[in-house]
Design a protein around this motif. Structure first.
Motif, PDB file in Angstrom:
ATOM      1  N   UNK A  26       0.937  -1.229   0.125  1.00  0.00           N
ATOM      2  CA  UNK A  26       0.181  -0.163  -0.027  1.00  0.00           C
ATOM      3  C   UNK A  26       0.793   1.316   0.182  1.00  0.00           C
ATOM      4  N   UNK A  27       2.183   1.153   0.678  1.00  0.00           N
ATOM      5  CA  UNK A  27       2.967   2.433   0.423  1.00  0.00           C
ATOM      6  C   UNK A  27       3.951   2.383  -0.451  1.00  0.00           C
ATOM      7  N   UNK A  28       4.042   1.349  -1.560  1.00  0.00           N
ATOM      8  CA  UNK A  28       5.123   1.254  -2.314  1.00  0.00           C
ATOM      9  C   UNK A  28       5.573   2.757  -3.152  1.00  0.00           C
ATOM     10  N   UNK A  29       4.184   3.355  -3.724  1.00  0.00           N
ATOM     11  CA  UNK A  29       4.419   4.458  -4.466  1.00  0.00           C
ATOM     12  C   UNK A  29       5.025   5.736  -3.593  1.00  0.00           C
ATOM     13  N   UNK A  30       4.694   5.850  -2.495  1.00  0.00           N
ATOM     14  CA  UNK A  30       5.099   6.732  -1.472  1.00  0.00           C
ATOM     15  C   UNK A  30       6.656   6.629  -0.877  1.00  0.00           C
ATOM     16  N   UNK A  31       7.016   5.207  -0.840  1.00  0.00           N
ATOM     17  CA  UNK A  31       8.428   4.978  -0.604  1.00  0.00           C
ATOM     18  C   UNK A  31       9.207   5.256  -1.683  1.00  0.00           C
ATOM     19  N   UNK A  32       8.895   5.171  -2.943  1.00  0.00           N
ATOM     20  CA  UNK A  32       9.368   5.390  -3.885  1.00  0.00           C
ATOM     21  C   UNK A  32       9.766   6.855  -4.263  1.00  0.00           C
ATOM     22  N   UNK A  33       8.826   7.673  -3.965  1.00  0.00           N
ATOM     23  CA  UNK A  33       8.611   9.029  -3.985  1.00  0.00           C
ATOM     24  C   UNK A  33       9.725   9.582  -3.190  1.00  0.00           C
ATOM     25  N   UNK A  34       9.631   9.000  -1.625  1.00  0.00           N
ATOM     26  CA  UNK A  34      10.693   9.556  -0.922  1.00  0.00           C
ATOM     27  C   UNK A  34      12.063   9.124  -1.190  1.00  0.00           C
ATOM     28  N   UNK A  35      12.243   8.110  -1.779  1.00  0.00           N
ATOM     29  CA  UNK A  35      13.531   7.708  -2.111  1.00  0.00           C
ATOM     30  C   UNK A  35      13.882   8.722  -3.234  1.00  0.00           C
ATOM     31  N   UNK A  36      13.241   8.946  -4.213  1.00  0.00           N
ATOM     32  CA  UNK A  36      13.738  10.132  -5.247  1.00  0.00           C
ATOM     33  C   UNK A  36      13.772  11.332  -4.601  1.00  0.00           C
ATOM     34  N   UNK A  37      13.161  11.740  -3.881  1.00  0.00           N
ATOM     35  CA  UNK A  37      13.323  12.900  -3.187  1.00  0.00           C
ATOM     36  C   UNK A  37      14.716  13.082  -2.337  1.00  0.00           C
ATOM     37  N   UNK A  38      15.064  12.026  -1.733  1.00  0.00           N
ATOM     38  CA  UNK A  38      16.177  11.793  -1.022  1.00  0.00           C
ATOM     39  C   UNK A  38      17.370  11.830  -1.815  1.00  0.00           C
ATOM     40  N   UNK A  39      17.429  11.100  -2.916  1.00  0.00           N
ATOM     41  CA  UNK A  39      18.546  11.266  -4.147  1.00  0.00           C
ATOM     42  C   UNK A  39      18.602  12.356  -4.755  1.00  0.00           C
ATOM     43  N   UNK A  40      17.587  13.195  -5.087  1.00  0.00           N
ATOM     44  CA  UNK A  40      17.564  14.344  -5.574  1.00  0.00           C
ATOM     45  C   UNK A  40      18.198  15.279  -4.520  1.00  0.00           C
ATOM     46  N   UNK A  41      17.783  15.272  -3.216  1.00  0.00           N
ATOM     47  CA  UNK A  41      18.554  16.410  -2.354  1.00  0.00           C
ATOM     48  C   UNK A  41      19.996  16.219  -2.328  1.00  0.00           C
ATOM     49  N   UNK A  42      20.179  14.888  -2.056  1.00  0.00           N
ATOM     50  CA  UNK A  42      21.866  14.474  -1.910  1.00  0.00           C
ATOM     51  C   UNK A  42      22.724  15.094  -3.209  1.00  0.00           C
ATOM     52  N   UNK A  43      22.141  14.947  -4.473  1.00  0.00           N
ATOM     53  CA  UNK A  43      22.919  15.554  -5.465  1.00  0.00           C
ATOM     54  C   UNK A  43      22.851  17.013  -5.675  1.00  0.00           C
ATOM     55  N   UNK A  44      21.376  17.332  -5.365  1.00  0.00           N
ATOM     56  CA  UNK A  44      21.452  18.793  -5.457  1.00  0.00           C
ATOM     57  C   UNK A  44      22.410  19.707  -4.439  1.00  0.00           C
ATOM     58  N   UNK A  45      22.569  19.035  -3.264  1.00  0.00           N
ATOM     59  CA  UNK A  45      23.562  19.520  -2.398  1.00  0.00           C
ATOM     60  C   UNK A  45      24.970  19.529  -2.708  1.00  0.00           C
ATOM     61  N   UNK A  46      25.255  18.670  -3.589  1.00  0.00           N
ATOM     62  CA  UNK A  46      26.540  18.544  -4.246  1.00  0.00           C
ATOM     63  C   UNK A  46      26.621  19.556  -5.575  1.00  0.00           C
ATOM     64  N   UNK A  47      25.650  20.159  -5.733  1.00  0.00           N
ATOM     65  CA  UNK A  47      25.875  21.179  -6.777  1.00  0.00           C
ATOM     66  C   UNK A  47      25.274  20.432  -8.308  1.00  0.00           C
TER      67      UNK A  47
END
Length: 87
Positions: A16-37
């Protein structure tokens, strides 16, 4: 520099939460790389790429899709995205 992202946790697609978990993972990956410029796509674009079944198993289709997204991200003049774009 090589970055290794460990996404060892997984759930079945029918969880039931698969898509929310994927969205959260995508946000975390984006945040990580955005912080790296690194210019990153929106969370929505990354999420859509992950779930787009039209890409299939073809490396060529994935490369084409990502190439188009890279052009969009590179040409984005205003790096501020709306909340709805981010989600």
């Amino acid at each position: 520099t090589v970055f290794v992202i460990d996404v060892s946790q997984s759930v079945d697609l029918d969880h039931p939460n698969a898509l929310e978990f994927l969205r959260r993972d995508a946000a975390n990956v984006n945040d990580f790389f955005a912080r790296k410029g690194v210019d990153v796509m929106t969370v929505r674009q990354l999420f859509d790429f992950c779930v787009d079944q039209s890409i299939g198993d073809s490396d060529e289709a994935a490369e084409s899709y990502l190439s188009k997204l890279q052009t969009v991200v590179t040409n984005r003049q205003d790096m501020t995205v709306t909340h709805s774009e981010q989600l």
